[in-house]
Design a protein around this motif. Structure first.
Motif, PDB file in Angstrom:
ATOM      1  N   ALA A 330      16.484 -34.295 -89.324  1.00  0.00           N
ATOM      2  CA  ALA A 330      16.464 -34.799 -87.986  1.00  0.00           C
ATOM      3  C   ALA A 330      18.064 -34.832 -87.766  1.00  0.00           C
ATOM      4  O   ALA A 330      19.063 -34.451 -87.055  1.00  0.00           O
ATOM      5  CB  ALA A 330      15.943 -35.821 -87.353  1.00  0.00           C
ATOM      6  N   LEU A 331      18.805 -35.472 -88.876  1.00  0.00           N
ATOM      7  CA  LEU A 331      20.038 -35.787 -88.685  1.00  0.00           C
ATOM      8  C   LEU A 331      21.034 -34.392 -89.076  1.00  0.00           C
ATOM      9  O   LEU A 331      21.986 -34.263 -88.284  1.00  0.00           O
ATOM     10  CB  LEU A 331      20.429 -36.770 -90.021  1.00  0.00           C
ATOM     11  CG  LEU A 331      22.215 -37.153 -90.095  1.00  0.00           C
ATOM     12  CD1 LEU A 331      22.450 -37.959 -88.854  1.00  0.00           C
ATOM     13  CD2 LEU A 331      22.207 -38.237 -91.267  1.00  0.00           C
ATOM     14  N   SER A 332      20.722 -33.669 -89.710  1.00  0.00           N
ATOM     15  CA  SER A 332      21.387 -32.341 -89.826  1.00  0.00           C
ATOM     16  C   SER A 332      21.340 -31.621 -88.632  1.00  0.00           C
ATOM     17  O   SER A 332      22.484 -30.882 -88.285  1.00  0.00           O
ATOM     18  CB  SER A 332      20.868 -31.384 -90.946  1.00  0.00           C
ATOM     19  OG  SER A 332      19.446 -30.907 -90.812  1.00  0.00           O
ATOM     20  N   MET A 333      20.023 -31.675 -87.812  1.00  0.00           N
ATOM     21  CA  MET A 333      20.030 -30.918 -86.484  1.00  0.00           C
ATOM     22  C   MET A 333      20.858 -31.629 -85.730  1.00  0.00           C
ATOM     23  O   MET A 333      21.559 -31.138 -84.911  1.00  0.00           O
ATOM     24  CB  MET A 333      18.622 -30.979 -86.015  1.00  0.00           C
ATOM     25  CG  MET A 333      18.366 -30.291 -84.807  1.00  0.00           C
ATOM     26  SD  MET A 333      18.476 -31.497 -83.316  1.00  0.00           S
ATOM     27  CE  MET A 333      17.332 -32.660 -83.585  1.00  0.00           C
ATOM     28  N   ILE A 334      20.935 -33.061 -85.477  1.00  0.00           N
ATOM     29  CA  ILE A 334      21.808 -33.835 -84.587  1.00  0.00           C
ATOM     30  C   ILE A 334      23.210 -33.541 -84.795  1.00  0.00           C
ATOM     31  O   ILE A 334      24.191 -33.131 -84.047  1.00  0.00           O
ATOM     32  CB  ILE A 334      21.541 -35.285 -84.807  1.00  0.00           C
ATOM     33  CG1 ILE A 334      20.118 -35.488 -84.189  1.00  0.00           C
ATOM     34  CG2 ILE A 334      22.746 -35.997 -83.978  1.00  0.00           C
ATOM     35  CD1 ILE A 334      19.576 -36.800 -84.438  1.00  0.00           C
ATOM     36  N   ASN A 335      23.575 -33.292 -86.150  1.00  0.00           N
ATOM     37  CA  ASN A 335      24.958 -33.053 -86.434  1.00  0.00           C
ATOM     38  C   ASN A 335      25.397 -31.572 -86.053  1.00  0.00           C
ATOM     39  O   ASN A 335      26.599 -31.431 -85.657  1.00  0.00           O
ATOM     40  CB  ASN A 335      25.227 -33.165 -87.853  1.00  0.00           C
ATOM     41  CG  ASN A 335      25.363 -34.789 -88.607  1.00  0.00           C
ATOM     42  OD1 ASN A 335      25.575 -35.561 -87.593  1.00  0.00           O
ATOM     43  ND2 ASN A 335      24.999 -34.908 -89.679  1.00  0.00           N
ATOM     44  N   TYR A 336      24.581 -30.842 -86.278  1.00  0.00           N
ATOM     45  CA  TYR A 336      24.801 -29.328 -85.754  1.00  0.00           C
ATOM     46  C   TYR A 336      25.104 -29.274 -84.274  1.00  0.00           C
ATOM     47  O   TYR A 336      25.713 -28.751 -83.980  1.00  0.00           O
ATOM     48  CB  TYR A 336      23.496 -28.741 -86.094  1.00  0.00           C
ATOM     49  CG  TYR A 336      23.728 -27.191 -85.489  1.00  0.00           C
ATOM     50  CD1 TYR A 336      24.575 -26.314 -85.903  1.00  0.00           C
ATOM     51  CD2 TYR A 336      22.749 -26.820 -84.481  1.00  0.00           C
ATOM     52  CE1 TYR A 336      24.436 -24.924 -85.203  1.00  0.00           C
ATOM     53  CE2 TYR A 336      22.613 -25.672 -83.818  1.00  0.00           C
ATOM     54  CZ  TYR A 336      23.579 -24.587 -84.258  1.00  0.00           C
ATOM     55  OH  TYR A 336      23.453 -23.266 -83.411  1.00  0.00           O
ATOM     56  N   VAL A 337      24.063 -29.873 -83.361  1.00  0.00           N
ATOM     57  CA  VAL A 337      24.440 -30.143 -82.193  1.00  0.00           C
ATOM     58  C   VAL A 337      25.693 -30.805 -81.623  1.00  0.00           C
ATOM     59  O   VAL A 337      26.316 -30.111 -80.770  1.00  0.00           O
ATOM     60  CB  VAL A 337      23.129 -30.637 -81.563  1.00  0.00           C
ATOM     61  CG1 VAL A 337      23.403 -30.469 -79.830  1.00  0.00           C
ATOM     62  CG2 VAL A 337      22.016 -29.595 -81.480  1.00  0.00           C
ATOM     63  N   ASP A 338      25.958 -31.723 -82.259  1.00  0.00           N
ATOM     64  CA  ASP A 338      26.994 -32.407 -82.051  1.00  0.00           C
ATOM     65  C   ASP A 338      28.408 -31.574 -82.309  1.00  0.00           C
ATOM     66  O   ASP A 338      29.329 -31.572 -81.435  1.00  0.00           O
ATOM     67  CB  ASP A 338      27.148 -33.766 -82.810  1.00  0.00           C
ATOM     68  CG  ASP A 338      26.195 -34.989 -82.337  1.00  0.00           C
ATOM     69  OD1 ASP A 338      26.017 -34.704 -81.201  1.00  0.00           O
ATOM     70  OD2 ASP A 338      26.096 -35.788 -83.087  1.00  0.00           O
ATOM     71  N   GLY A 339      28.323 -30.766 -83.185  1.00  0.00           N
ATOM     72  CA  GLY A 339      29.337 -30.021 -83.722  1.00  0.00           C
ATOM     73  C   GLY A 339      29.404 -28.878 -82.749  1.00  0.00           C
ATOM     74  O   GLY A 339      30.754 -28.358 -82.334  1.00  0.00           O
ATOM     75  N   CYS A 340      28.508 -28.240 -82.052  1.00  0.00           N
ATOM     76  CA  CYS A 340      28.577 -27.233 -81.087  1.00  0.00           C
ATOM     77  C   CYS A 340      29.064 -27.683 -79.758  1.00  0.00           C
ATOM     78  O   CYS A 340      29.822 -27.020 -79.109  1.00  0.00           O
ATOM     79  CB  CYS A 340      27.206 -26.758 -80.987  1.00  0.00           C
ATOM     80  SG  CYS A 340      26.414 -25.545 -82.244  1.00  0.00           S
ATOM     81  N   LEU A 341      28.647 -28.936 -79.597  1.00  0.00           N
ATOM     82  CA  LEU A 341      29.281 -29.484 -78.328  1.00  0.00           C
ATOM     83  C   LEU A 341      30.705 -29.702 -78.404  1.00  0.00           C
ATOM     84  O   LEU A 341      31.546 -29.623 -77.508  1.00  0.00           O
ATOM     85  CB  LEU A 341      28.314 -30.916 -77.934  1.00  0.00           C
ATOM     86  CG  LEU A 341      26.996 -30.584 -77.323  1.00  0.00           C
ATOM     87  CD1 LEU A 341      26.337 -31.937 -77.418  1.00  0.00           C
ATOM     88  CD2 LEU A 341      26.755 -29.799 -75.943  1.00  0.00           C
TER      89      LEU A 341
END
Length: 374
Positions: A330-341
């Motif tokens: 879940a953390l890697s997914m959150i980091n991914y979306v944070d980076g995209c934003l």
């Protein structure tokens, strides 16, 4: 450093050799003029970075390989293999980047790994284009071997041995395709190895060194672009040529051949499957950004993907959504979306701010600890 006269006078008072003092003074002058720190030896680097000399020596001798392999998800959903240096080596490489590599000669067409420049700056060079030629370099970092990295350090004015040692500190071992020349008889037999080093994708020094090694390539490709009335940019391994004027398809094979020859002469390889000609009327995308008449925008697919992540996290929660999309956690997914934003904020601020608020609300709805107090 004091003036050369004061330095030499002070050294003479300490009983130092005058010839050695004059050489040291000239060395300091020339290295500093190149924008680099006047290091003298590997031991000097150890003192400046507060690192044990034995540790640096073990890296240079290839007795240690202080990298860890990680996967980093790209905006298109695929993964990139990264070789991340361990903390001690990362610290040394960051020092080298900040104090040594500032003097490297970088071509104006190179936009990646440069402070103050972004993907947007690169893509904007092609706004207004009617025709575009897009090409890729294959295994960009992996084709830059330690001998070429040594050349970049040596060109700054560092002595051969120190340039070699810093090249070793900034490259990673790979198995050789052919037997390497021996180092016997040079007083550094312990540096001999049957392995070769290449720039690791993930080290803080790799981007700057790759740009320096790529200077010859950029110069050759810029000449080709100028001769054909084209704009040219390179963002790491992505090459883009564009024209605002009518461009005959008949000249494209000759142009591609010229570019491929320059790439080969510069020691790189073409990723032929990624060569694309984009004609008038077709959608023009550079580095994942959509070229409009007067600006760059996020591509619709990127917007849709982020909206989908936000909606699904809000409905099912981070854990369930990350598992369904096969993220590592879940953390890697959150980091991914944070980076995209964060990326989107530089391109379309209003859209990105609104989505960021919705994203945080979705995470809070499921009590995610990173945002409970945000």
């Amino acid at each position: 450093m004091p003036s050369p006269h004061q330095y030499i006078d002070g050294g003479l008072r300490l009983g130092r050799d005058e010839g050695m003092l004059r050489r040291a003074s000239a060395y300091h002058r020339d290295i500093s003029a190149n924008g680099a720190y006047p290091l003298l030896t590997l031991g000097h680097l150890a003192r400046e970075t507060e690192t044990e000399w034995g540790y640096l020596r073990s890296i240079v001798e290839r007795r240690r390989d202080d990298y860890t392999a990680i996967r980093r998800r790209k905006p298109d959903g695929t993964y990139r293999a990264i070789s991340a240096p361990l903390p001690s080596l990362m610290h040394v490489q960051r020092w080298i980047l900040a104090n040594v590599l500032t003097g490297l000669q970088i071509h104006s067409a190179a936009f990646a790994y440069r402070r103050g420049l972004s993907i947007r700056d690169c893509a904007e060079q092609h706004v207004g284009a009617r025709w575009m030629l897009k090409m890729d370099l294959h295994n960009f970092f992996g084709t830059i071997e330690e001998s070429r990295v040594y050349g970049a350090f040596h060109a700054l004015g560092y002595p051969a041995l120190l340039a070699f040692e810093m090249a070793r500190l900034c490259t990673k071992l790979v198995r050789p395709e052919k037997e390497l020349p021996r180092l016997e008889g040079r007083g550094i037999e312990r540096y001999d190895t049957s392995y070769r080093g290449v720039l690791p994708q993930g080290a803080p020094t790799s981007g700057a060194l790759a740009n320096a090694v790529g200077f010859r390539l950029d110069t050759m490709l810029q000449k080709i672009a100028d001769a054909n009335g084209l704009a040219y940019t390179r963002y790491s391994d992505d090459l883009t040529f564009s024209s605002p004027a009518p461009f005959s398809r008949a000249v494209v094979p000759k142009l591609v051949a010229q570019v491929e020859k320059s790439i080969s002469l510069s020691g790189f390889q073409v990723h032929k499957k990624k060569t694309r000609l984009v004609p008038p009327g077709a959608r023009k995308i550079v580095l994942g950004l959509l070229l409009m008449d007067r600006e760059v925008r996020l591509v619709p697919e990127f917007r849709s993907r982020i909206d989908n992540h936000i909606r699904c996290v809000g409905k099912y929660g981070p854990a369930a959504h990350s598992a369904s999309r096969r993220f590592d956690s879940a953390l890697s997914m959150i980091n991914y979306v944070d980076g995209c934003l964060a990326f989107a904020l530089d391109i379309e601020p209003d859209w990105a701010r609104e989505r960021t608020q919705r994203w945080l609300d979705a995470l809070r709805r499921h009590g995610h600890p990173l945002t409970q107090d945000g």
